[in-house]
Design a protein around this motif. Structure first.
Motif, PDB file in Angstrom:
ATOM      1  N   TRP A  63       3.903  -2.128   4.397  1.00  0.00           N
ATOM      2  CA  TRP A  63       4.056  -1.144   2.973  1.00  0.00           C
ATOM      3  C   TRP A  63       5.066  -1.438   1.955  1.00  0.00           C
ATOM      4  O   TRP A  63       4.527  -1.072   0.842  1.00  0.00           O
TER       5      TRP A  63
ATOM      6  N   TRP B 195      -6.703   5.991   6.444  1.00  0.00           N
ATOM      7  CA  TRP B 195      -6.730   6.004   8.102  1.00  0.00           C
ATOM      8  C   TRP B 195      -6.505   7.376   8.499  1.00  0.00           C
ATOM      9  O   TRP B 195      -5.693   7.998   8.376  1.00  0.00           O
TER      10      TRP B 195
ATOM     11  N   CYS C 124      -0.799   4.129  10.431  1.00  0.00           N
ATOM     12  CA  CYS C 124      -1.129   2.764   9.817  1.00  0.00           C
ATOM     13  C   CYS C 124      -0.804   1.680  10.646  1.00  0.00           C
ATOM     14  O   CYS C 124       0.374   1.461  11.208  1.00  0.00           O
TER      15      CYS C 124
ATOM     16  N   LEU D   9       0.039   4.461   0.274  1.00  0.00           N
ATOM     17  CA  LEU D   9      -0.911   5.636   0.760  1.00  0.00           C
ATOM     18  C   LEU D   9      -0.338   6.259   1.926  1.00  0.00           C
ATOM     19  O   LEU D   9      -0.384   7.323   2.214  1.00  0.00           O
ATOM     20  N   ARG D  10       0.451   5.465   2.694  1.00  0.00           N
ATOM     21  CA  ARG D  10       1.370   6.068   3.930  1.00  0.00           C
ATOM     22  C   ARG D  10       0.533   6.676   4.889  1.00  0.00           C
ATOM     23  O   ARG D  10       1.006   7.924   5.240  1.00  0.00           O
ATOM     24  N   CYS D  11      -0.813   6.280   5.420  1.00  0.00           N
ATOM     25  CA  CYS D  11      -1.448   6.876   6.354  1.00  0.00           C
ATOM     26  C   CYS D  11      -0.527   7.029   7.684  1.00  0.00           C
ATOM     27  O   CYS D  11      -0.010   6.214   8.064  1.00  0.00           O
TER      28      CYS D  11
ATOM     29  N   CYS E  90       0.826  -1.041   0.158  1.00  0.00           N
ATOM     30  CA  CYS E  90       0.192   0.106   0.072  1.00  0.00           C
ATOM     31  C   CYS E  90       0.812   1.198   0.048  1.00  0.00           C
ATOM     32  O   CYS E  90       1.715   1.528   0.737  1.00  0.00           O
TER      33      CYS E  90
ATOM     34  N   GLY F 140      -7.802   1.803   1.136  1.00  0.00           N
ATOM     35  CA  GLY F 140      -7.655   3.336   1.816  1.00  0.00           C
ATOM     36  C   GLY F 140      -8.101   4.292   0.381  1.00  0.00           C
ATOM     37  O   GLY F 140      -8.415   5.671   1.075  1.00  0.00           O
TER      38      GLY F 140
HETATM   39  S1  SF4 Z   1      -3.939   2.711   6.981  1.00  0.00           S
HETATM   40 FE1  SF4 Z   1      -4.538   1.247   5.273  1.00  0.00          FE
HETATM   41  S2  SF4 Z   1      -4.792   2.546   3.504  1.00  0.00           S
HETATM   42 FE2  SF4 Z   1      -3.502   3.667   4.940  1.00  0.00          FE
HETATM   43  S3  SF4 Z   1      -1.548   3.141   4.521  1.00  0.00           S
HETATM   44 FE3  SF4 Z   1      -2.056   1.703   6.004  1.00  0.00          FE
HETATM   45  S4  SF4 Z   1      -2.992  -0.186   4.755  1.00  0.00           S
HETATM   46 FE4  SF4 Z   1      -2.664   1.784   3.396  1.00  0.00          FE
END
Ligand code: SF4
Length: 168
Positions: free
Chosen positions: A42, A125, A36, A31-33, A29, A100
């Motif tokens: 990642w 997130w 997370c 997106l690096r929320c 993923c 996400g």
């Molecule tokens: S919370 Fe979900 S969408 Fe955000 S970085 Fe983590 S895995 Fe990705």
């Protein structure tokens, strides 16, 4: 990178309301929320490839015990994901994707994903807003057949007595 790689596989009961799901958590993923819970996934090149053969083996093992397969991520390899979704549906099971992305973003990643899903959870997130169990959450869990937002099913009901109410 076009392989669909998972780092966790488990049976879950709460992530898709009303379904017993075989869930795979995929790596990669981007997106690096902040905050997370899966930051260790990642990197895109870690995990085990979810091949057609592997999936078929798991579906055979859990036949009659599961009703759905939950893909937690995987949208970044849409062609591989679409194949696995088709195989799940061919086995008579439902499909769910936790992403996400917002729905419009998901459609721009691949226009063939939504039609292959029964349920989708969308939204990044944000710790301040919380997840599906928080009424303030930006995330949405949707039944794609009816369009109904099902977030209410994730919010734990506080018994009246515990909330200070009186029993009838
Ligand atoms: S919370 Fe979900 S969408 Fe955000 S970085 Fe983590 S895995 Fe990705």
């Amino acid at each position: 990178m076009s392989e669909l790689k998972f780092t966790v596989e488990q049976i879950v009961w709460q992530e898709v309301p009303g379904e017993v799901s075989l869930a795979f958590l995929f790596s990669g993923c981007p997106l690096r929320c902040e905050g997370c819970h899966s930051a260790d996934t990642w990197k895109a090149d870690i995990g085990t490839e979810l091949t057609a053969d592997y999936l078929q083996g798991r579906l055979k093992r859990y036949r009659g015990l599961i009703s759905c397969v939950l893909f937690m991520g995987g949208e970044w390899q849409p062609e591989a994901l679409k194949k696995r979704l088709d195989e799940v549906r061919a086995a008579g099971l439902k499909t769910c994707l936790y992403t996400g992305l917002e729905r419009s973003e998901l459609e721009s990643v691949s226009d063939g994903l939504i039609p292959r899903l029964d349920y989708v959870k969308t939204g990044r997130w944000h710790a301040a807003l919380g997840g599906l169990d928080n009424p303030a959450s930006n995330q949405r869990f949707v039944n794609l057949h009816t369009g109904e937002v099902l977030n209410r099913l994730f919010i734990r009901q506080v018994p009246a007595a515990a909330a200070g109410g009186t029993a009838k």
